[in-house]
Design a protein around this motif. Structure first.
Motif: not given
Length: 395
Positions: A168-173
């Motif tokens: 549930r997070l924007n992983s940045g990848l």
């Protein structure tokens, strides 16, 4: 795997099973769904490690147009059966709202053993991929061909990225799936084996030592298939759009023909080259189509420029295999971006409008459900995709 044509191929697509009202992953999937799917759609429907995953493995193909028709029918048929069981089909490398702690392994001896052997690594394996098999002509060493294909693997990953969210997070990848998959042993970029004999000897060594049951537990990003006389591409994320899957499969097929026709050319088989490929794989999973790939001279090449170069390299093969039309989809991917770009654009748009993080992620899931099987989806209207790919934000 065999067929009466040159460079026959097969495509395996993995999917998530979702509860459409909550948009959450299914936690318990009735066994009768798989049983009925196999009865009505054929043995090409397979279970996966987690109950919330299911796979379509295409029959052996000779024609990319026929593959599109068959896989389209299988996606629609499986989605309709899932709907009858209160579920929906979603194609992406990760599920934006997925939480691995809620998932249950599929109750089969093989999967129980994987969980016993790998513990939390197996339980966290809430990811879906695209695998492509290509059969080479007799006399072509599959491992030597694999060696020569390896420098192009980061580009094939960049074209498929569909897993920007995790827990549930924007992983940045752009491909968190690749990062998660690195937790497993015997994954990532393989070493340069001299040929099939050396590869098989290494697999036999691990088997004698009790580390693996068979060569099927060598889960590298590309490998000689242990079950078919093919080279198997494994690096790609599951593609939300079927036509994206087909374009990547067609590009890989053309590349393997190009390599097979030039079997006398020596592959790049030194340690530095292998490490550069892995460095470029990191850049692909971090930045996708915005990646700058390093070359052997220490220079860099944008991913989209490398794509242009590869398409020029295999142009003759595309004509010979009648893949020219399927490869035009690569222009769309380059202009529109991958599934990861669209997911991030939808997420940012809803956050800017004041939606909560979970609310924005639900909008992403709605789009994924619609795009996976457009005719079968009962989802919100599809948001607009960005006109050009944009670099991923930090988490």
């Amino acid at each position: 795997m065999s067929a009466q044509c040159d460079y026959s191929f097969g495509i395996e697509e993995e999917f998530f099973l979702v509860r459409p009202h909550s948009r959450l992953l299914a936690t318990q999937v009735p066994a009768r769904l798989l049983k009925r799917a196999r009865a009505e759609l054929g043995e090409c429907i397979e279970s996966e490690l987690l109950q919330a995953q299911i796979e379509i493995a295409s029959p052996v193909q000779c024609d990319i147009g026929q593959a599109r028709r068959q896989l389209g029918e299988l996606r629609r048929g499986l989605a309709e059966l899932a709907h009858e069981h209160g579920l929906a089909l979603l194609a992406a490398g990760t599920h934006p709202l997925g939480q691995w702690r809620e998932q249950s392994p599929t109750d089969k001896p093989r999967y129980r053993q994987l969980v016993e052997d790998f513990q939390i690594v197996a339980r966290r394996s809430q990811v879906c991929g695209l695998h492509v098999h290509v059969q080479l002509p007799d006399g072509v060493d599959r491992v030597q061909a694999m060696n020569r294909a390896m420098p192009w693997l980061p580009l094939l990953l960049a074209l498929s990225t569909s897993s920007p969210f995790w827990d549930r997070l924007n992983s940045g990848l752009m491909s968190y799936r690749q990062a998660m998959y690195d937790e497993w042993p015997r994954t990532g970029i393989p070493d340069f084996f001299a040929g099939e004999a050396e590869y098989d000897a290494f697999a036999d060594l691990l088997k004698r030592a009790g580390a693996i049951a068979d060569a099927g537990s060598l889960w590298w990003a590309i490998r000689p298939s242990p079950n078919f006389p093919t080279v198997e591409l494994r690096i790609a994320d599951a593609c939300t759009h079927l036509d994206d899957s087909l374009a990547i499969a067609a590009l890989f097929r053309c590349l393997m023909r190009h390599i097979a026709r030039r079997r006398a050319e020596p592959p790049p088989c030194d340690a530095a080259t292998r490490r550069l490929i892995d460095e470029n794989r990191w850049r692909a999973k971090r930045s996708g189509l915005q990646a700058e790939f390093i070359d052997a001279r220490g220079g860099s090449e944008p991913a989209l420029e490398q794509l242009r170069r590869l398409r020029e390299l295999v142009a003759e093969d595309a004509v010979a295999l009648d893949c020219t039309q399927a490869l035009r989809r690569l222009d769309t991917i380059a202009e529109r971006g991958t599934s990861a770009h669209t997911q991030l654009a939808i997420y940012r748009e809803h956050r800017q409008r004041g939606a909560s993080r979970n609310g924005a992620l639900k909008a992403v899931v709605d789009w994924l459900l619609h795009a996976t099987v457009p005719a079968a989806a009962d989802a919100a209207p599809t948001p607009s995709a960005p006109p050009t790919p944009s670099a991923p934000d930090s988490p």
